[in-house]
Design an enzyme around this catalytic site. Structure first.
Site, PDB file in Angstrom:
ATOM      1  N   ASP A 100      67.628  18.254  47.091  1.00  0.00           N
ATOM      2  CA  ASP A 100      66.922  18.181  48.366  1.00  0.00           C
ATOM      3  C   ASP A 100      67.418  16.974  49.148  1.00  0.00           C
ATOM      4  O   ASP A 100      67.244  16.897  50.361  1.00  0.00           O
ATOM      5  CB  ASP A 100      65.426  17.957  48.116  1.00  0.00           C
ATOM      6  CG  ASP A 100      65.233  16.684  47.294  1.00  0.00           C
ATOM      7  OD1 ASP A 100      65.576  16.717  46.105  1.00  0.00           O
ATOM      8  OD2 ASP A 100      64.795  15.655  47.841  1.00  0.00           O
ATOM      9  N   ASP A 146      67.080  12.488  40.431  1.00  0.00           N
ATOM     10  CA  ASP A 146      66.640  11.364  41.255  1.00  0.00           C
ATOM     11  C   ASP A 146      67.869  10.865  42.019  1.00  0.00           C
ATOM     12  O   ASP A 146      68.902  10.625  41.409  1.00  0.00           O
ATOM     13  CB  ASP A 146      66.098  10.236  40.365  1.00  0.00           C
ATOM     14  CG  ASP A 146      65.124  10.784  39.339  1.00  0.00           C
ATOM     15  OD1 ASP A 146      64.346  11.682  39.702  1.00  0.00           O
ATOM     16  OD2 ASP A 146      65.161  10.352  38.172  1.00  0.00           O
ATOM     17  N   LYS A 160      69.329   3.145  45.203  1.00  0.00           N
ATOM     18  CA  LYS A 160      69.691   1.728  45.079  1.00  0.00           C
ATOM     19  C   LYS A 160      70.770   1.460  44.041  1.00  0.00           C
ATOM     20  O   LYS A 160      71.426   0.420  44.080  1.00  0.00           O
ATOM     21  CB  LYS A 160      68.442   0.911  44.732  1.00  0.00           C
ATOM     22  CG  LYS A 160      67.514   0.724  45.916  1.00  0.00           C
ATOM     23  CD  LYS A 160      66.434  -0.263  45.608  1.00  0.00           C
ATOM     24  CE  LYS A 160      65.671  -0.631  46.868  1.00  0.00           C
ATOM     25  NZ  LYS A 160      64.484  -1.444  46.559  1.00  0.00           N
ATOM     26  N   ASP A 165      67.147  16.509  28.799  1.00  0.00           N
ATOM     27  CA  ASP A 165      66.268  15.624  29.562  1.00  0.00           C
ATOM     28  C   ASP A 165      65.700  14.597  28.596  1.00  0.00           C
ATOM     29  O   ASP A 165      65.617  14.836  27.395  1.00  0.00           O
ATOM     30  CB  ASP A 165      65.121  16.420  30.218  1.00  0.00           C
ATOM     31  CG  ASP A 165      64.514  15.687  31.412  1.00  0.00           C
ATOM     32  OD1 ASP A 165      64.714  16.140  32.555  1.00  0.00           O
ATOM     33  OD2 ASP A 165      63.841  14.653  31.209  1.00  0.00           O
ATOM     34  N   THR A 216      63.693  25.420  40.776  1.00  0.00           N
ATOM     35  CA  THR A 216      63.114  24.521  39.778  1.00  0.00           C
ATOM     36  C   THR A 216      61.748  24.052  40.276  1.00  0.00           C
ATOM     37  O   THR A 216      61.374  24.275  41.431  1.00  0.00           O
ATOM     38  CB  THR A 216      64.013  23.295  39.545  1.00  0.00           C
ATOM     39  OG1 THR A 216      63.935  22.460  40.698  1.00  0.00           O
ATOM     40  CG2 THR A 216      65.450  23.682  39.257  1.00  0.00           C
TER      41      THR A 216
END
Ligand code: SAM
Length: 255
Positions: free
Chosen positions: A159, A125, A129, A76, A199
């Protein structure tokens, strides 16, 4: 920067199982552990599993506990998040867990061809776009393919209906073999102790009753990957502009 973050960053510097890249340009220089993680760091020849965009590293630590005979690395860009999982691994005296603080775009500077057995992507994420920023876009699949064993496995847990629909389109367009695919994991018969690991982000979406989607697929080595042309409805509950940040309205109400 807050004192808490500075404290975490300072602690991370002292952790021998946390690696922080000092370079920023893709492939400018290979990381010194590239191709040597198993022997030089873990001291074994066990399979190597990555969690990308690991945040606090729930899968890295959770899988590490379930599978002591495998090695796990969480990656990360945010050190303050990595700190949580890295500290847990330290407290639990786990010797099969490490973390890398770097951009996923640099992944081929960290791992050699065929060095990685499996990749988990947990609640990334959706990047509604920007296709090329999606962690399941063909741009990233091409990078993963460089470091994965032939037909190495990829797991996506999300999700986001947007990202799930998009990833399915990538899989279908390219005929990628999918072993498991469910739009509602916790109401399916595939859920098990591995898939039940939750998570930080997942717990919040789960508590709001948003179905968790899961797809496990592999990427054959020799074929050109094609981006699907598809219009997908944006997830309304996701912020369009704030990237990784959770919109206030989606946060779980404290009782
Ligand atoms: C929505 S959070 C999910 C975190 C964690 N997997 C979870 O489910 O709680 C997405 C994470 O991906 C990381 N991330 C996003 N893009 C990245 C990139 N290009 N390189 C490294 N990390 C990235 C962010 O820093 C963030 O921690």
């Amino acid at each position: 920067m807050g004192k808490n973050k500075l404290y975490k960053f300072a602690k991370l510097e002292t952790y021998r199982h946390v690696f922080q890249a000092s370079f920023d340009e893709p492939n400018r220089e290979d990381f010194h552990m590239k191709g040597k993680w198993k022997q030089a760091f873990f001291g074994n020849d066990h399979p190597l599993v990555l969690e990308l965009g690991c945040g606090k590293g729930e899968y890295t630590v959770g899988l590490g506990e379930l599978y002591p005979e495998k090695n796990f690395i969480g990656m990360d860009i945010k050190g303050a998040r990595i700190y949580t999982g890295a500290t847990q691994a330290l407290q639990k005296e786990m010797n099969n867990v490490a973390f890398i603080r770097a951009k996923i775009e640099l992944i081929t500077s960290f791992f050699a061809e065929g060095e990685v057995d499996e990749i988990w992507i947990t609640f990334p994420d959706p990047q509604m776009k920007k296709t090329r920023k999606r962690l399941t876009s063909t741009r990233f699949l091409n990078l993963y393919r460089e470091i994965l064993k032939p037909n190495g496995t990829l797991h996506l847990k999300t999700d986001s209906n947007f990202l799930y629909t998009y990833t399915n389109a990538v899989v279908t367009e390219n005929d990628l073999p999918a072993q498991i695919n469910t739009a509602d994991l916790y109401h399916s018969d595939v859920v098990d102790k591995v898939l039940s690991i939750k998570t930080y982000y997942e717990s919040q979406f789960y508590e709001q009753g948003i179905p968790i989607k899961y797809i496990k697929f592999s990427i054959p080595q020799k074929m050109k990957l094609v981006e699907p042309e598809i219009d997908i409805e944006f997830d309304e509950y996701r912020s369009y502009n704030r990237g990784a940040k959770m919109p206030e309205e989606t946060k779980v109400q404290k009782k």
